[in-house]
Design a protein around this motif. Structure first.
Motif, PDB file in Angstrom:
ATOM      1  N   HIS A  85     -34.356   4.572 -82.641  1.00 60.33           N
ATOM      2  CA  HIS A  85     -35.798   4.306 -82.503  1.00 60.33           C
ATOM      3  C   HIS A  85     -36.081   3.531 -81.219  1.00 60.33           C
ATOM      4  CE1 HIS A  85     -38.023   5.720 -85.956  1.00 60.33           C
ATOM      5  NE2 HIS A  85     -37.095   5.265 -86.791  1.00 60.33           N
ATOM      6  N   GLN A  86     -35.261   2.535 -80.933  1.00 58.78           N
ATOM      7  CA  GLN A  86     -35.506   1.694 -79.766  1.00 58.78           C
ATOM      8  C   GLN A  86     -35.386   2.492 -78.467  1.00 58.78           C
ATOM      9  OE1 GLN A  86     -36.943  -1.018 -79.756  1.00 58.78           O
ATOM     10  NE2 GLN A  86     -36.540  -2.015 -77.817  1.00 58.78           N
ATOM     11  N   TRP A  87     -34.507   3.461 -78.427  1.00 55.59           N
ATOM     12  CA  TRP A  87     -34.381   4.294 -77.231  1.00 55.59           C
ATOM     13  C   TRP A  87     -35.551   5.247 -77.077  1.00 55.59           C
ATOM     14  CZ3 TRP A  87     -31.738   3.370 -73.099  1.00 55.59           C
ATOM     15  CH2 TRP A  87     -30.574   2.604 -73.171  1.00 55.59           C
ATOM     16  N   THR A  88     -36.130   5.722 -78.196  1.00 54.64           N
ATOM     17  CA  THR A  88     -37.223   6.696 -78.088  1.00 54.64           C
ATOM     18  C   THR A  88     -38.609   6.052 -78.049  1.00 54.64           C
ATOM     19  OG1 THR A  88     -37.277   6.999 -80.496  1.00 54.64           O
ATOM     20  CG2 THR A  88     -35.914   8.529 -79.227  1.00 54.64           C
ATOM     21  N   MET A  89     -38.800   4.967 -78.785  1.00 52.13           N
ATOM     22  CA  MET A  89     -40.082   4.258 -78.828  1.00 52.13           C
ATOM     23  C   MET A  89     -39.800   2.757 -78.791  1.00 52.13           C
ATOM     24  SD  MET A  89     -42.222   6.451 -81.716  1.00 52.13           S
ATOM     25  CE  MET A  89     -42.691   4.938 -82.460  1.00 52.13           C
ATOM     26  N   PRO A  90     -39.544   2.179 -77.633  1.00 49.70           N
ATOM     27  CA  PRO A  90     -39.149   0.775 -77.561  1.00 49.70           C
ATOM     28  C   PRO A  90     -40.157  -0.175 -78.206  1.00 49.70           C
ATOM     29  CG  PRO A  90     -38.875   1.848 -75.440  1.00 49.70           C
ATOM     30  CD  PRO A  90     -39.622   2.807 -76.320  1.00 49.70           C
ATOM     31  N   ALA A  91     -39.636  -1.107 -78.980  1.00 50.35           N
ATOM     32  CA  ALA A  91     -40.441  -2.144 -79.616  1.00 50.35           C
ATOM     33  C   ALA A  91     -40.334  -3.432 -78.810  1.00 50.35           C
ATOM     34  CB  ALA A  91     -39.943  -2.372 -81.045  1.00 50.35           C
ATOM     35  N   GLU A  92     -41.381  -4.245 -78.881  1.00 50.29           N
ATOM     36  CA  GLU A  92     -41.343  -5.548 -78.214  1.00 50.29           C
ATOM     37  C   GLU A  92     -40.526  -6.555 -79.024  1.00 50.29           C
ATOM     38  OE1 GLU A  92     -44.890  -3.480 -76.570  1.00 50.29           O
ATOM     39  OE2 GLU A  92     -44.185  -3.774 -78.592  1.00 50.29           O
ATOM     40  N   VAL A  93     -40.564  -6.397 -80.356  1.00 51.58           N
ATOM     41  CA  VAL A  93     -39.819  -7.285 -81.247  1.00 51.58           C
ATOM     42  C   VAL A  93     -39.081  -6.438 -82.280  1.00 51.58           C
ATOM     43  CG1 VAL A  93     -39.983  -9.119 -83.001  1.00 51.58           C
ATOM     44  CG2 VAL A  93     -41.435  -9.216 -80.959  1.00 51.58           C
ATOM     45  N   ILE A  94     -37.838  -6.813 -82.552  1.00 50.97           N
ATOM     46  CA  ILE A  94     -37.036  -6.133 -83.566  1.00 50.97           C
ATOM     47  C   ILE A  94     -36.644  -7.153 -84.626  1.00 50.97           C
ATOM     48  CG2 ILE A  94     -34.879  -4.908 -84.038  1.00 50.97           C
ATOM     49  CD1 ILE A  94     -35.067  -3.899 -81.092  1.00 50.97           C
ATOM     50  N   ILE A  95     -36.884  -6.784 -85.877  1.00 53.19           N
ATOM     51  CA  ILE A  95     -36.494  -7.609 -87.018  1.00 53.19           C
ATOM     52  C   ILE A  95     -35.348  -6.871 -87.689  1.00 53.19           C
ATOM     53  CG2 ILE A  95     -37.225  -8.564 -89.225  1.00 53.19           C
ATOM     54  CD1 ILE A  95     -40.168  -8.311 -88.075  1.00 53.19           C
ATOM     55  N   THR A  96     -34.183  -7.496 -87.762  1.00 53.56           N
ATOM     56  CA  THR A  96     -33.033  -6.809 -88.337  1.00 53.56           C
ATOM     57  C   THR A  96     -32.337  -7.639 -89.402  1.00 53.56           C
ATOM     58  OG1 THR A  96     -30.984  -5.613 -87.858  1.00 53.56           O
ATOM     59  CG2 THR A  96     -31.407  -7.582 -86.540  1.00 53.56           C
ATOM     60  N   ASP A  97     -31.916  -6.947 -90.443  1.00 55.90           N
ATOM     61  CA  ASP A  97     -31.069  -7.560 -91.455  1.00 55.90           C
ATOM     62  C   ASP A  97     -29.661  -7.626 -90.878  1.00 55.90           C
ATOM     63  OD1 ASP A  97     -30.405  -8.650 -93.913  1.00 55.90           O
ATOM     64  OD2 ASP A  97     -30.197  -6.718 -94.915  1.00 55.90           O
ATOM     65  N   ILE A  98     -28.813  -8.446 -91.473  1.00 55.59           N
ATOM     66  CA  ILE A  98     -27.431  -8.555 -91.007  1.00 55.59           C
ATOM     67  C   ILE A  98     -26.511  -7.611 -91.778  1.00 55.59           C
ATOM     68  CG2 ILE A  98     -25.443 -10.099 -90.739  1.00 55.59           C
ATOM     69  CD1 ILE A  98     -27.728 -10.713 -88.820  1.00 55.59           C
ATOM     70  N   LEU A  99     -26.565  -7.671 -93.098  1.00 55.12           N
ATOM     71  CA  LEU A  99     -25.650  -6.880 -93.916  1.00 55.12           C
ATOM     72  C   LEU A  99     -26.288  -5.540 -94.274  1.00 55.12           C
ATOM     73  CD1 LEU A  99     -24.338  -9.732 -96.233  1.00 55.12           C
ATOM     74  CD2 LEU A  99     -23.282  -8.809 -94.165  1.00 55.12           C
ATOM     75  N   MET A 100     -25.791  -4.474 -93.638  1.00 52.56           N
ATOM     76  CA  MET A 100     -26.295  -3.118 -93.867  1.00 52.56           C
ATOM     77  C   MET A 100     -25.135  -2.137 -93.774  1.00 52.56           C
ATOM     78  SD  MET A 100     -29.699  -3.050 -91.441  1.00 52.56           S
ATOM     79  CE  MET A 100     -28.800  -3.572 -89.965  1.00 52.56           C
ATOM     80  N   PRO A 101     -25.275  -0.981 -94.421  1.00 53.36           N
ATOM     81  CA  PRO A 101     -24.241   0.048 -94.265  1.00 53.36           C
ATOM     82  C   PRO A 101     -24.345   0.713 -92.894  1.00 53.36           C
ATOM     83  CG  PRO A 101     -26.028   0.851 -95.640  1.00 53.36           C
ATOM     84  CD  PRO A 101     -26.321  -0.590 -95.347  1.00 53.36           C
ATOM     85  N   ASP A 102     -23.352   1.495 -92.565  1.00 53.36           N
ATOM     86  CA  ASP A 102     -23.274   2.267 -91.321  1.00 53.36           C
ATOM     87  C   ASP A 102     -23.103   1.352 -90.115  1.00 53.36           C
ATOM     88  OD1 ASP A 102     -22.986   4.484 -89.766  1.00 53.36           O
ATOM     89  OD2 ASP A 102     -25.109   4.924 -89.655  1.00 53.36           O
TER      90      ASP A 102
END
Length: 144
Positions: free
Chosen positions: A60-77
């Motif tokens: 997503h960030q490469w195709t539609m860059p966001a100004e702010v990203i909110i990310t969880d730490i523990l995720m699959p993949d």
């Protein structure tokens, strides 16, 4: 509960804490968490895109860059640490907020490690939506 959350977000968007609309990317494998955050951020005037893991978030960030990203730490993949490291390398001016329900690696908390990897703000789950909106606001002010 959701009505209270949305009311708070709307109040924040129109009160002293109002700020310019931005594109926000939420990366979390928990759909209800993404939904609540998306609704609150949209009510605050932001455009929101979502991803269920780090791999999708990076795409997503490469195709539609966001100004702010909110990310969880523990995720699959692709988990949050790898995601933060890659985002910081490829998108150095993007604001990053890391969130986690807890945990430690050795004597360091996951959120402390996220900060060392480049997250500018960290939030321990559960957190208040007012705290999230304030963290977004602070990162947007830094970019202005």
């Amino acid at each position: 509960m959701l009505a209270i959350v949305l009311c708070l977000a709307e109040h924040y968007a129109h009160g002293e804490g109002s700020y310019t609309m931005a594109r926000i990317l939420i990366i979390d494998d928990n759909a209800p968490t993404r939904d609540i955050l998306r609704q609150a951020l949209e009510r605050a005037g932001h455009e929101v895109v979502e991803a269920s893991d780090g791999r999708g978030g990076i795409a997503h960030q490469w195709t539609m860059p966001a100004e702010v990203i909110i990310t969880d730490i523990l995720m699959p993949d692709r988990e949050g640490f790898e995601t933060i490291r890659e985002l910081r390398r490829d998108f150095p001016t993007t604001g990053i907020i890391a969130m986690s329900g807890g945990g430690q690696i050795g004597c360091e908390t996951l959120l402390t490690i996220a900060e060392r990897l480049g997250a500018q703000r960290v939030l321990q789950k559960p957190f208040g939506l007012r705290d999230m909106l304030e963290a977004v606001h602070q990162l947007l002010q830094r970019q202005a």
